[in-house]
Design a protein around this motif. Structure first.
Motif, PDB file in Angstrom:
ATOM      1  N   ASP A  94       0.897  -1.162   0.237  1.00  0.00           N
ATOM      2  CA  ASP A  94      -0.135  -0.115  -0.329  1.00  0.00           C
ATOM      3  C   ASP A  94       0.922   1.459  -0.005  1.00  0.00           C
ATOM      4  O   ASP A  94       0.267   2.087  -0.485  1.00  0.00           O
ATOM      5  CB  ASP A  94      -1.001   0.058   1.215  1.00  0.00           C
ATOM      6  N   LYS A  98      -0.350   3.902  -2.636  1.00  0.00           N
ATOM      7  CA  LYS A  98       0.366   5.339  -2.251  1.00  0.00           C
ATOM      8  C   LYS A  98       0.831   6.816  -3.325  1.00  0.00           C
ATOM      9  O   LYS A  98       0.660   7.530  -3.667  1.00  0.00           O
ATOM     10  CB  LYS A  98       0.496   5.760  -0.803  1.00  0.00           C
ATOM     11  N   GLU A 109      -4.923   1.815  -8.548  1.00  0.00           N
ATOM     12  CA  GLU A 109      -5.325   2.617  -7.287  1.00  0.00           C
ATOM     13  C   GLU A 109      -6.829   1.567  -7.135  1.00  0.00           C
ATOM     14  O   GLU A 109      -7.355   1.779  -5.608  1.00  0.00           O
ATOM     15  CB  GLU A 109      -6.106   4.334  -7.890  1.00  0.00           C
ATOM     16  N   THR A 112      -5.968  -0.504  -3.781  1.00  0.00           N
ATOM     17  CA  THR A 112      -5.426   0.331  -2.778  1.00  0.00           C
ATOM     18  C   THR A 112      -5.450  -1.115  -1.119  1.00  0.00           C
ATOM     19  O   THR A 112      -7.097  -1.139  -0.911  1.00  0.00           O
ATOM     20  CB  THR A 112      -5.909   1.543  -2.600  1.00  0.00           C
ATOM     21  N   SER A 215      -8.845   5.675  -5.742  1.00  0.00           N
ATOM     22  CA  SER A 215      -8.427   5.451  -4.389  1.00  0.00           C
ATOM     23  C   SER A 215      -9.275   5.393  -3.361  1.00  0.00           C
ATOM     24  O   SER A 215      -8.819   4.360  -2.409  1.00  0.00           O
ATOM     25  CB  SER A 215      -6.838   5.940  -4.506  1.00  0.00           C
TER      26      SER A 215
END
Ligand code: FAD
Ligand code: NAP
Length: 337
Positions: A94, A98, A109, A112, A215
């Motif tokens: 993750d 990000k 996305e 996520t 996201s």
């Protein structure tokens, strides 16, 4: 990177199962890997490669060597409309997502907030909300255990399938992933049709979403439906969604007209394992220290102090009940050790 004896794995598996490894070592570089494999201890012991421990259930102490991959780093290796991003296998998944969302690199996305590491992402072709690693993977590098050489695998080499890859099939136990390169894009091709993404975007009044919006929405949906492993032990979906042939599906549909179903490759039909389990009355059930999650029956949880054996036995009960009611055999997605 010393070898440590009798090492607790309790904080290294998201189910929070209290077991020990006979031997433990972690590696931060490819050179560390070569050093580890030069040791006779490797030949004398069976080996388990560990990422974030978020797709595993330990049913007993591990009587061998647990090797944790901690190789870090995120690098952009090619910029244009397409962007190639390479990440070390030990990078937290993750954190990579990000990073890419923040830089406007589209493609990850929908993935996520999936726990675990970059290195595990091609192992079972992780997926969520209509996107799988096979859609974005350019290549990965891996340490060949037999020779100590680093080999590069293209997307085609990985032989991806639904929650499958060559690393779970004929190359199982032969390679350790050291880095993965993803082909992302500065021109988003948003996938919002899946699950509740569109509904949640509409609810927020977002008509022209960015990758950051998608996201954020995926993160919000996941937090509302899934238990956080830092407070309730779990390994996400315990079973795969069954994929059955059309003839078997037609029979099921006549008995269960509201059964959720989706087209799968080769004219087959995908069923939602969570729905099958819920229809058998398991949703939110507590069974000793284990049970299913109240908002998603597909997720088995450790309510505190569960042993791996207890969780495993509960999963057998679920498999048998679903088989009796629907004639469908559930297959575990979580790796059992
Ligand atoms: P581990 O559990 O440590 O290992 C998994 C397997 O990969 C093992 O066989 C291990 O030996 C092997 N492995 C790990 N690293 C390497 C390496 N570097 N080289 C070779 N082999 C390796 N999965 C999804 O696909 N989609 C989801 O949406 C999703 N949601 C989840 C939600 C929750 C709350 C949880 C707890 C889990 C979820 N998962 C999901 C499952 C899990 O997060 C993924 O399978 C993840 O990729 C596992 O990564 P890991 O690093 O924890 O792997
Ligand atoms: P959901 O949205 O309630 O959907 C239930 C099931 O229906 C999912 O398993 C999904 O299959 C399938 N589905 C829904 N919409 C679909 C569509 N448009 N086309 C094809 N199939 C569709 O599922 P959820 O439990 O909240 O999970 C949301 C997403 O996160 C899913 O993609 C799921 O796989 C993923 N997830 C995975 C794990 C894991 O541990 N593997 C854990 C949590 C969530 P698919 O599962 O094939 O997508």
């Amino acid at each position: 990177m010393p070898f440590i004896s009798n090492y607790s794995l309790k904080n290294l598996n998201t189910f929070g199962i209290d077991v020990n490894a006979k031997l433990y070592v972690d590696v931060s570089t490819e050179a560390d890997l070569k050093d580890v494999f030069a040791s006779p201890l490797v030949k004398e012991n069976k080996l388990l490669v560990l990422g974030g421990g978020s797709n595993m259930l330990f049913t007993k102490d591990y009587d061998g060597l647990v090797l944790k991959v901690n190789i870090k780093g995120i690098n952009v290796i090619q910029q244009g409309d397409d962007v190639l991003v390479t990440a070390g296998a030990g990078e937290v998944w993750d954190i990579l997502v990000k990073y890419c969302v923040a830089h406007g690199y589209a493609g990850l996305e929908n993935l996520t907030l999936i726990p675990g590491t970059v290195g595990a992402s091609p192992i079972q072709n992780i997926g969520a909300y209509g996107v799988e690693i096979k859609d974005v993977l350019e290549s990965c590098t891996a340490f060949e255990i037999a020779t100590g050489e680093i080999k590069t695998f293209s997307k085609a080499d990985c032989e991806f399938g639904y929650r499958e890859s060559i690393f779970k099939g004929k190359l199982k136990g032969k390679y350790i992933i050291t880095s993965v390169t993803y082909r992302l894009s500065k021109i988003p091709n948003l996938q919002t049709h899946y699950g509740a993404i569109n509904t949640e975007l509409e609810r927020r009044g977002i008509a022209n979403p960015t990758i950051a919006d998608v996201s954020n929405v995926v993160a919000a949906i996941r937090v509302s439906k899934l238990p956080d492993p830092s407070t309730i032990g779990n390994a996400g979906s315990f079973f795969k969604n069954p994929v059955i042939d059309q003839q078997s599906f037609d029979k099921l549909l006549s008995n269960f007209p509201d059964i959720p179903h989706y087209p799968a490759p080769n004219g087959r039909v995908k069923l939602a394992a969570g729905w099958l389990i819920e229809q058998c009355g398991f949703k939110g059930m507590i069974d000793g220290h284990t049970g299913t999650w109240k908002n998603q029956a597909l997720v088995l949880v450790n309510h505190g102090g569960a042993t791996g054996q207890e969780v495993y036995r509960f999963s057998e009960k679920i498999i048998e009940t679903v088989r009796q009611k629907f004639g469908v055999l559930l297959e575990r997605e979580v790796n059992i050790f």
